[in-house]
Design an enzyme around this catalytic site. Structure first.
Site, mmCIF file in Angstrom:
data_model
loop_
_atom_site.group_PDB
_atom_site.id
_atom_site.type_symbol
_atom_site.label_atom_id
_atom_site.label_comp_id
_atom_site.label_asym_id
_atom_site.label_seq_id
_atom_site.Cartn_x
_atom_site.Cartn_y
_atom_site.Cartn_z
ATOM 1 N N GLY A 108 22.518 64.416 92.150
ATOM 2 C CA GLY A 108 21.141 64.298 91.677
ATOM 3 C C GLY A 108 20.253 63.400 92.524
ATOM 4 O O GLY A 108 20.429 63.254 93.738
ATOM 5 N N SER A 109 19.320 62.750 91.826
ATOM 6 C CA SER A 109 18.210 62.070 92.487
ATOM 7 C C SER A 109 18.601 60.934 93.416
ATOM 8 O O SER A 109 17.749 60.408 94.140
ATOM 9 C CB SER A 109 17.252 61.517 91.424
ATOM 10 O OG SER A 109 16.844 62.562 90.579
ATOM 11 N N VAL A 110 19.836 60.525 93.374
ATOM 12 C CA VAL A 110 20.254 59.466 94.299
ATOM 13 C C VAL A 110 20.091 59.921 95.754
ATOM 14 O O VAL A 110 20.147 59.105 96.664
ATOM 15 C CB VAL A 110 21.708 59.024 94.043
ATOM 16 C CG1 VAL A 110 21.811 58.233 92.754
ATOM 17 C CG2 VAL A 110 22.649 60.221 94.027
ATOM 18 N N PHE A 111 19.848 61.212 95.963
ATOM 19 C CA PHE A 111 19.675 61.699 97.337
ATOM 20 C C PHE A 111 18.233 61.569 97.825
ATOM 21 O O PHE A 111 17.953 61.739 99.005
ATOM 22 C CB PHE A 111 20.124 63.159 97.444
ATOM 23 C CG PHE A 111 21.620 63.279 97.562
ATOM 24 C CD1 PHE A 111 22.221 63.235 98.812
ATOM 25 C CD2 PHE A 111 22.408 63.416 96.434
ATOM 26 C CE1 PHE A 111 23.597 63.323 98.920
ATOM 27 C CE2 PHE A 111 23.767 63.500 96.537
ATOM 28 C CZ PHE A 111 24.376 63.456 97.784
#
Lengths: 382, 603
Positions: free
Chosen positions: B302-305
């Site tokens: 998810g958004s950790v990228f």
């Protein structure tokens, strides 16, 4: 003669060949000593307060054997022959019984079971067969109107059929060897020797090519590395090597933990591991003395029957011991043959005592039984 | 000689008759026909004589056999006597397998002798009684199977392996015949569950089956008995596991995992995967507990990228922190719509895209950067490969078959591809290490050791993204006073049967601390955390993964000797900013001076 004035028993005792008697006794003592290795804790469970159950059982059979042996030894050669005849018929019936309702152990049906006691008829058959064969041979060469050799050969072929059906190739080979030696010693002509020799070779080749069991054993002996893990004989040789000169000590041996036949077929290795070269040479020496003594007696006996019978029995003891020891020393393929008098086993001990009794009966010193010391040949007409 | 042979084979009889005649003279056989008697006796004598000769011949053969046996026995005995210290096959303790220790020499795996019980069924007196007696000490044994084994015709059956001395003694005291013991080397893990997945375990023959036991099996068995040290720090590992376990329970999560990596060396300092197992009895633990989520598992994280997408844009010179992206409306792409979880519904700067975690903004950024640049940048960060960790259980990432427009846009916020948490940690370690990637490792790196260093982005790019990540954490659930944590959360919805499930989420937090002098990277993920009252009914990363990460960092920082920073994050930013004083503000690019993270005053 002095002996004539003595009581019957004393005469028997004095006539016995004491070298043979004490050699057999010595071997039995070796066997009893080795059976002390059986776990006392296990024995205690079987019969509480009796930590040497196996030992006592062994001693019991040893004593029984000695009594049996001495009892038979008291018989005259004729009596011995009659007993052998009875035993031959009896063991033949037993062999038939084995074929019909035998007890199977390790893939071979060789035993008759009576409660906790199992009997191997072929063990009793061998000495009886030897004595009767000797009689038949001697009768024929004496000119009696019986085709002794043919009758003996018939019994032999029948017995071999039974043994192979069990299957018991070790006994078959031993019996064949003894029979051939006796036949030859009884005076087989050169032509017949050559003929029968080639038949025997053909039979051996046939057994190798048509019986997988035999081929496997021979292959395992010739190329031991091809099978996985150490073979029984390799383990035996390891144990003997480990024993060195004086052994690893009583009860300290390891082979008896790994070999299923440690107390029967491989008892020699157990002895050599725990007591070293001393024990192995003692056992080999005792058997060599037994054989040499019986053999020299046989060569000096004046009666052709006694001569052949004693030779046959000596060959049986010597041959069986030698095959067993050579297997242990990895000089012969594994056969499943016990070490006479030493291996644990009531049935085998009793049958060996029976054979030893016959041997003693036939080697007894009685007037005229032996040739005089000096003369090479002297006959008293009957 | 001719005579001898002739007699031996019984061919010539008549010719020899004269020889046997002599001794018979004067034998007093009166009354017989002398000639006939002599002839008869002579023939009988012939037969006996031949028999004796042949018997002699056989006797010599058998005698030779006895001599052969005696000679062979002597030969074997001499071999045994002079073969010094011949190796004894049984009960020989082989060279010990090396121990496994942590970076400070604390023992994680060691050796201990176990007692094994076997039976020789032939010596067992009463199988039923013996089985019953054994079950008084070892109640878990199957009575029927045991009795069957004990009454079998074999000579050796194992009853139980790996007993302690007390059980051995108890069985010994039963005094059962046919029951024996063997001492076997065994492996013990004194820290039990601690770092279980990293340490791994062996089978009963001490062959490594998992974790370091398997990865370093050859080294452990090289015969030297030297210990193998791992990069992990037991204190940090314990702190991390304690927090993770507590948080997993608090959110009733199905599982949890965390990786703590040292910046600059790639050393794994702590690594945990929950639920875990006790390697002392690994065989009896459920297989899913032995599964190492951080290495064997690949996830849509998810958004950790998103910060990595930003880094790709900055590095390519295509994005500046103040570039704007339209996040006013969801993007329709195929049947799928890219939405924001907390819609700002406005035009966002690149910095705001990260801080507010806008999927729309991130997708627009990716479209601007282009799929080629984005995917090759992720590839340089090692995300498209199995992480080169020594543990060989590692899994390959799962990537889309082709990178179309939709795939690139979703990839920008960490959806549509699966990677392992260790790979993500290694990627962020590169960001924290001035843009230089170092492969993750389980072995401690000494001061003189050479670490592979792969430049992936400029230190300027890295510093800018770090600054944004610091801003994303500042004041949030993961922020801890004085620790200057930079980070990013991510909430990924699971695909079940091809559809993203709303409640089934994997929440993650990536933290770098301290952000002005990055030393450690932490990746922490919670599998299906439940919304609880404390999180105000949310189950997103900001409410569970972020505080978990903050707690972990707060606990491990003092253990690892990370000093507290001044409270003001802004001051820290200024400190960093000084390192990248603008030179010629022409065109932002990888090697060019750029505007700084939170300066913001340019416009």
């Amino acid at each position: 003669m002095n002996a004539a004035s003595r009581s019957g028993l004393a005469r028997v005792w004095l006539g016995l060949d004491r070298t043979l008697l004490f050699t057999v006794a010595g071997l039995m003592i070796v066997g009893v000593t080795l059976s002390m290795a059986a776990s006392p804790s296990a024995a205690e469970r079987i019969s509480p307060g009796d930590p040497f159950y196996y030992l006592y059982r062994h001693i019991f059979f040893a004593v029984l054997s000695v009594i049996l042996m001495l009892g038979i030894a008291a018989l005259s050669p004729r009596g011995a022959r009659r007993l052998a005849g009875l035993a031959l018929v009896g063991s033949f019936l037993a062999l038939i019984a084995v074929a019909v309702m035998g007890h199977e152990v390790n893939g071979a049906t060789r035993w008759l079971r009576f409660g906790s006691f199992s009997l191997q008829p072929s063990e009793f058959f061998k000495p009886a067969f030897i004595v009767i064969t000797a009689w038949l041979f001697s009768e024929e060469s004496k000119g009696a109107p019986v085709p002794g050799r043919l009758v003996a050969a018939g019994i032999y072929v029948l017995a071999i059929c039974f043994l192979i059906s069990q299957p018991d190739f070790g006994q078959s080979i031993l019996l064949t060897g003894i029979f051939a030696a006796m036949l030859w010693a009884a005076g087989l002509s050169f032509l017949h020797t050559a003929l029968l020799g080639s038949v025997a070779l053909g039979g051996a080749a046939g057994a190798y090519f048509f019986l997988g069991h035999v081929r496997d054993r021979v292959a395992a002996f010739l190329a031991p590395s091809s099978s996985s893990g150490p073979t029984q004989t390799e383990m035996a040789v390891d144990a003997i090597t480990r024993g060195g000169f004086t052994g690893v000590g009583p009860g300290e041996g390891e082979i008896k933990r790994y070999l299923p036949e440690a107390h029967t077929d491989f008892v020699f290795s157990v002895a050599a591991e725990e007591f070293g070269l001393v024990a192995s040479l003692a056992i080999i020496g005792l058997f060599a003395i037994l054989f040499a003594r019986a053999w020299s007696r046989s060569m000096r006996l004046s009666d052709n029957f006694a001569q052949l019978a004693v030779a046959g029995l000596a060959l049986m003891f010597g041959g069986q011991a030698l095959i067993n020891i050579l297997v242990n020393l990895e000089l012969a393929p594994a056969k499943g043959m016990t070490l006479p008098f030493v291996s644990y086993g009531g049935s085998s001990m009793l049958s060996l005592a029976f054979a030893a009794g016959l041997l003693l009966a036939l080697t007894k010193r009685t007037p005229g039984a032996y040739l005089p010391e000096r003369s090479s040949m002297r006959l008293v007409p009957a | 000689m001719r005579h001898w042979l002739a007699r031996l084979f019984g061919k010539v009889q008549v010719r020899r008759s004269r020889a046997g005649l002599e001794p018979l003279r004067g034998d007093g056989s009166a009354g017989f026909d002398a000639n006939a008697t002599i002839r008869l006796e002579d023939e009988a004598g012939q037969a006996l004589g031949r028999t004796r000769l042949r018997l002699g011949f056989i006797g010599v053969l058998v005698g030779a056999g006895f001599l052969l046996a005696a000679g062979r026995a002597v030969e074997l005995a001499i071999t045994g006597e002079f073969a010094e210290a011949a190796p004894v096959r049984v009960a020989q303790v082989a060279v010990r397998r090396g121990e496994i220790v942590d970076r400070n020499g604390q023992i994680l795996a060691s050796n201990l002798d176990f007692h094994s019980v076997f039976a020789d069924p032939r010596q067992v007196w009463d199988a039923a009684e013996t089985a019953q007696a054994l079950r008084t000490v070892l109640p878990h044994l199957d009575a029927e199977a045991l009795q069957r084994d004990l009454s079998s015709n074999r000579r050796f059956v194992w009853i139980e392996r790996g007993l302690g001395p007390r059980e051995r003694q108890a069985i010994h005291m039963l005094g059962l015949p046919g029951i024996g013991f063997r001492v076997e080397p065994g492996r013990v893990y004194p820290r039990r569950r601690l770092a279980a997945h990293l340490v791994g375990f062996t089978d009963q023959d001490l062959a490594g089956l998992a974790g370091a036991e398997r990865a370093f099996n050859d080294e452990l068995n090289d015969g030297s008995g030297r210990p193998v040290s791992l990069s992990i720090h037991l204190g940090a590992q314990d702190a991390l596991e304690t927090v993770l376990r507590e948080r997993m329970e608090r959110y009733s999560a199905q599982g949890a995992m965390a990786v703590l990596m040292r910046v600059g060396t790639g050393e794994i300092i702590a690594l945990a995967s929950l639920p875990d197992f006790d390697p002392n009895r690994a065989g009896s633990e459920p297989a899913e507990n032995r599964f190492n989520r951080t290495v064997q598992g690949v996830y849509e994280l998810g958004s950790v990228f998103k910060p990595l997408t930003l880094a790709a844009g900055i590095e390519a010179g295509l994005v500046r922190l103040d570039d704007t992206f339209d996040a006013r409306a969801p993007i329709a792409i195929g049947s799928h719509r890219i939405r924001d979880f907390r819609p700002q519904a406005r035009i966002l700067t690149a910095r705001e895209v990260i801080i507010h975690s806008s999927n729309i903004g991130s997708a627009r950024m990716a479209e601007h950067i282009g799929g080629e640049v984005l995917t090759s940048f992720f590839g340089e960060l090692g995300l498209w490969e199995r992480p080169p960790l020594e543990i060989i259980e590692g899994q390959d990432p799962m990537l889309p078959a082709r990178w179309g427009r939709a795939e690139v846009m979703t990839a920008s916020y960490g959806h549509g591809f699966n990677v392992s948490p260790v790979a993500l940690a290694a990627a962020y370690a590169a960001l924290a290490n001035d843009g230089i990637y170092t492969p993750p490792t389980l072995r401690p790196v000494g001061p003189t050791d050479i670490v592979p260093q792969i430049p992936v982005m400029s230190s300027a790019t890295a510093a800018q993204v770090l600054g944004v990540m610091r801003a994303a954490v500042a004041g949030g659930q993961a922020d801890r006073e004085g620790l200057a944590i930079a980070g990013k959360t991510g909430t990924a919805q699971r695909i079940v049967n091809g559809r993203y499930q709303v409640g089934n989420v994997l929440t993650s937090f990536v933290g770098i601390f301290p952000f002005d002098d990055p030393q450690y990277v932490l990746v922490v993920s919670l599998d299906q955390p439940r919304p609880i009252r404390e999180t105000h009914g949310f189950n997103t990363a900001g409410w569970n993964a972020a505080p978990t990460g903050g707690d972990i960092i707060e606990r491990v920082a003092p253990v690892l000797g990370v000093g507290l920073r001044e409270a003001d994050p802004g001051a820290r930013v200024q400190t960093v900013a000084r390192m990248f004083v603008p030179r010629t503000p022409v065109r932002p690019g990888p090697e060019e001076p750029v505007e700084l993270a939170a300066s913001g005053s340019e416009q």
